[in-house]
Design a protein around this motif. Structure first.
Motif, mmCIF file in Angstrom:
data_model
loop_
_atom_site.group_PDB
_atom_site.id
_atom_site.type_symbol
_atom_site.label_atom_id
_atom_site.label_comp_id
_atom_site.label_asym_id
_atom_site.label_seq_id
_atom_site.Cartn_x
_atom_site.Cartn_y
_atom_site.Cartn_z
ATOM 1 N N ASP A 135 0.802 -1.217 0.000
ATOM 2 C CA ASP A 135 0.000 0.000 0.000
ATOM 3 C C ASP A 135 0.839 1.273 0.000
ATOM 4 O O ASP A 135 0.297 2.371 0.019
ATOM 5 N N GLN A 136 2.164 1.139 0.002
ATOM 6 C CA GLN A 136 3.015 2.324 -0.033
ATOM 7 C C GLN A 136 3.113 2.860 -1.458
ATOM 8 O O GLN A 136 3.162 2.105 -2.426
ATOM 9 N N TRP A 137 3.160 4.168 -1.574
ATOM 10 C CA TRP A 137 3.256 4.835 -2.872
ATOM 11 C C TRP A 137 4.584 5.568 -2.939
ATOM 12 O O TRP A 137 4.900 6.375 -2.076
ATOM 13 N N ARG A 138 5.362 5.260 -3.964
ATOM 14 C CA ARG A 138 6.629 5.951 -4.168
ATOM 15 C C ARG A 138 6.567 6.738 -5.474
ATOM 16 O O ARG A 138 6.013 6.274 -6.468
ATOM 17 N N SER A 139 7.142 7.916 -5.451
ATOM 18 C CA SER A 139 7.140 8.760 -6.646
ATOM 19 C C SER A 139 8.447 9.535 -6.691
ATOM 20 O O SER A 139 8.961 9.971 -5.651
ATOM 21 N N ALA A 140 9.002 9.693 -7.884
ATOM 22 C CA ALA A 140 10.209 10.484 -8.099
ATOM 23 C C ALA A 140 9.833 11.649 -9.008
ATOM 24 O O ALA A 140 9.537 11.461 -10.183
ATOM 25 N N MET A 141 9.834 12.851 -8.448
ATOM 26 C CA MET A 141 9.351 14.031 -9.153
ATOM 27 C C MET A 141 10.472 15.036 -9.367
ATOM 28 O O MET A 141 11.481 15.015 -8.659
ATOM 29 N N ILE A 142 10.296 15.899 -10.355
ATOM 30 C CA ILE A 142 11.254 16.973 -10.602
ATOM 31 C C ILE A 142 10.496 18.292 -10.767
ATOM 32 O O ILE A 142 9.266 18.301 -10.877
ATOM 33 N N ASN A 143 11.241 19.386 -10.787
ATOM 34 C CA ASN A 143 10.626 20.715 -10.803
ATOM 35 C C ASN A 143 10.406 21.260 -12.207
ATOM 36 O O ASN A 143 10.299 22.477 -12.392
ATOM 37 N N LEU A 144 10.326 20.382 -13.200
ATOM 38 C CA LEU A 144 10.074 20.812 -14.572
ATOM 39 C C LEU A 144 8.603 20.615 -14.932
ATOM 40 O O LEU A 144 7.947 19.726 -14.388
ATOM 41 N N PRO A 145 8.079 21.396 -15.881
ATOM 42 C CA PRO A 145 6.672 21.242 -16.261
ATOM 43 C C PRO A 145 6.413 20.037 -17.165
ATOM 44 O O PRO A 145 5.294 19.520 -17.196
ATOM 45 N N VAL A 146 7.423 19.607 -17.914
ATOM 46 C CA VAL A 146 7.328 18.416 -18.764
ATOM 47 C C VAL A 146 8.659 17.693 -18.714
ATOM 48 O O VAL A 146 9.686 18.261 -18.326
ATOM 49 N N PHE A 147 8.661 16.418 -19.122
ATOM 50 C CA PHE A 147 9.904 15.649 -19.160
ATOM 51 C C PHE A 147 10.644 16.002 -20.449
ATOM 52 O O PHE A 147 10.021 16.174 -21.497
ATOM 53 N N PHE A 202 14.033 25.282 -2.937
ATOM 54 C CA PHE A 202 13.295 24.022 -2.893
ATOM 55 C C PHE A 202 11.878 24.217 -2.361
ATOM 56 O O PHE A 202 10.920 23.628 -2.869
ATOM 57 N N ALA A 203 11.730 25.033 -1.322
ATOM 58 C CA ALA A 203 10.449 25.105 -0.611
ATOM 59 C C ALA A 203 9.333 25.713 -1.443
ATOM 60 O O ALA A 203 8.152 25.489 -1.141
ATOM 61 N N ASP A 204 9.672 26.498 -2.473
ATOM 62 C CA ASP A 204 8.627 27.057 -3.318
ATOM 63 C C ASP A 204 8.618 26.437 -4.717
ATOM 64 O O ASP A 204 7.976 26.957 -5.631
ATOM 65 N N SER A 205 9.306 25.315 -4.872
ATOM 66 C CA SER A 205 9.293 24.606 -6.156
ATOM 67 C C SER A 205 8.061 23.728 -6.276
ATOM 68 O O SER A 205 7.734 22.983 -5.340
ATOM 69 N N PRO A 206 7.390 23.769 -7.411
ATOM 70 C CA PRO A 206 6.430 22.707 -7.696
ATOM 71 C C PRO A 206 7.208 21.465 -8.129
ATOM 72 O O PRO A 206 8.300 21.579 -8.694
ATOM 73 N N PHE A 207 6.660 20.291 -7.853
ATOM 74 C CA PHE A 207 7.290 19.038 -8.264
ATOM 75 C C PHE A 207 6.242 18.172 -8.942
ATOM 76 O O PHE A 207 5.166 17.943 -8.376
ATOM 77 N N GLY A 208 6.570 17.702 -10.151
ATOM 78 C CA GLY A 208 5.602 16.908 -10.892
ATOM 79 C C GLY A 208 6.095 15.515 -11.192
ATOM 80 O O GLY A 208 7.295 15.289 -11.408
#
Length: 358
Positions: A135-147, A202-208
């Motif tokens: 039930d654990q969810w792992r995600s690797a996100m970056i601060n870019l709008p698209v890959f 970092f603290a004001d970065s969106p991460f997608g």
């Protein structure tokens, strides 16, 4: 913010027990959840996981005990307060209303764990939500709008084009121009990325998450989704001196009080592209699934996020990958990087939290 206690099947669980448990099962989960992708070494033509690992090491050198990409980082922990709003789309327990533990890691792109922070470097956030297990969810996100790329071949060629010219220490503009000419999708993605300059910290970065996944509800209906974390605060300005300006500012901010992001799930349609270089239409419905709150920051060490593999295919029941080929490639490379570093001696992280004044 008051910190709600974590419970597991009605029993309170301390944060120390959570972190100890996460470290103890990290090796098992990394191998088990990445087993299919890792076994499939051949990702397309000659672009195997080892070829990509070798390219990272050629660019940044070999640094035993560290990730081959996003090598420089710091561990964080906290909680996810789910609103339950996404429960209409998925049976994943972490998105049912309630509170789940969080272990995460902020990082900078690249394989050099001692590289100096720069404002334009890609920022990463790997996160594990919920207790270790199915039930654990792992995600690797970056601060870019698209890959930036949409295939393993393009990713490999991008690494080649990014190699610094010995004469200048910077990538050869002609090599990058040739790469973008060969891959029109990456050229278009680069234009989108340039329209979204990085935030101060970092603290004001969106991460997608950027890739497309499917949420599965209790009737078996599969809905395409993408997700992103939207910051709730401004960031402290990066430190003016020293090599860890972005990290030092984050450390000071978390020491001063919790930082938070809203988890926004964008609901797609079957007509929306799976290609991660392409943004979805801006009018797609977005569900605020909850708030991720981080209140603890630590130097990477045994038992915390240093030892977690943030495999994007480590999904809980109720979430499934799309047929985006980047997902399998990332999973395979993450698994190989994990296998290598767990068998190597560890060196101290360049980011030492206790050395940063509040």
């Amino acid at each position: 913010m008051d910190q709600p206690p974590f419970t597991w099947r009605g029993t309170p669980v301390s944060r120390r027990a959570l972190l100890a448990g996460a470290g103890a099962v990290a090796a098992f989960l990394a191998v088990d959840l990445g087993a299919v992708a890792y076994a499939n070494n051949w990702m397309g033509g000659r672009f195997t996981r080892q070829a990509i690992i070798d390219r990272f090491q050629a660019l940044s050198g070999v640094h035993p005990g560290f990730r081959r990409n996003h090598a420089k980082g710091v561990a964080v922990s906290g909680r996810f307060e789910s609103t339950g709003a996404a429960a209409e789309l998925t049976v994943a327990t972490v998105l049912a209303a309630g509170v789940s533990p969080v272990v995460g890691r902020f990082s900078l792109g690249g394989g050099n764990p001692t590289v100096a922070d720069t404002p334009g470097a890609v920022r990463g956030f790997g996160v594990a939500i919920g207790f270790p297990g199915r039930d654990q969810w792992r995600s690797a996100m970056i601060n870019l709008p698209v890959f930036p790329v949409n295939s393993p071949e393009a990713f490999y060629d991008q690494l080649l084009a990014s190699a610094p010219d010995p004469a200048t220490g910077k990538p050869d503009p002609a090599a990058m121009a040739a790469f973008l000419a060969k891959y029109p999708a990456s050229k278009a993605a680069t234009a989108v990325i340039k329209q979204h300059p990085p935030t101060p910290g970092f603290a004001d970065s969106p991460f997608g998450g950027l890739n497309t996944f499917h949420f599965v509800d209790d009737s078996g209906v599969r809905t395409p989704v993408r997700w992103m974390l939207v910051p709730r605060q401004q960031a402290r300005p990066p430190a003016a001196t020293g090599p860890n300006g972005l990290f030092d500012a984050l450390i000071q901010q978390v020491k001063a009080g919790p930082v938070a992001w809203d988890l926004r799930v964008v609901v797609g349609t079957d007509q929306d592209p799976v290609d991660p270089t392409l943004p979805w239409p801006a009018d797609r419905r977005a569900v605020t699934a909850g708030t991720l709150v981080l209140d603890t920051i630590e130097t990477e060490s045994p038992g915390n996020a240093r030892d977690l593999n943030f495999d994007p295919l480590a999904l809980p029941h109720g979430m499934e990958p799309s047929d985006d080929p980047i997902l399998g490639a990332r999973s395979a490379v993450y698994a190989e990087s994990y296998r290598l570093r767990t068998g190597e001696p560890k060196s101290p992280s360049a980011v030492q939290v206790d050395e940063v004044a509040s």
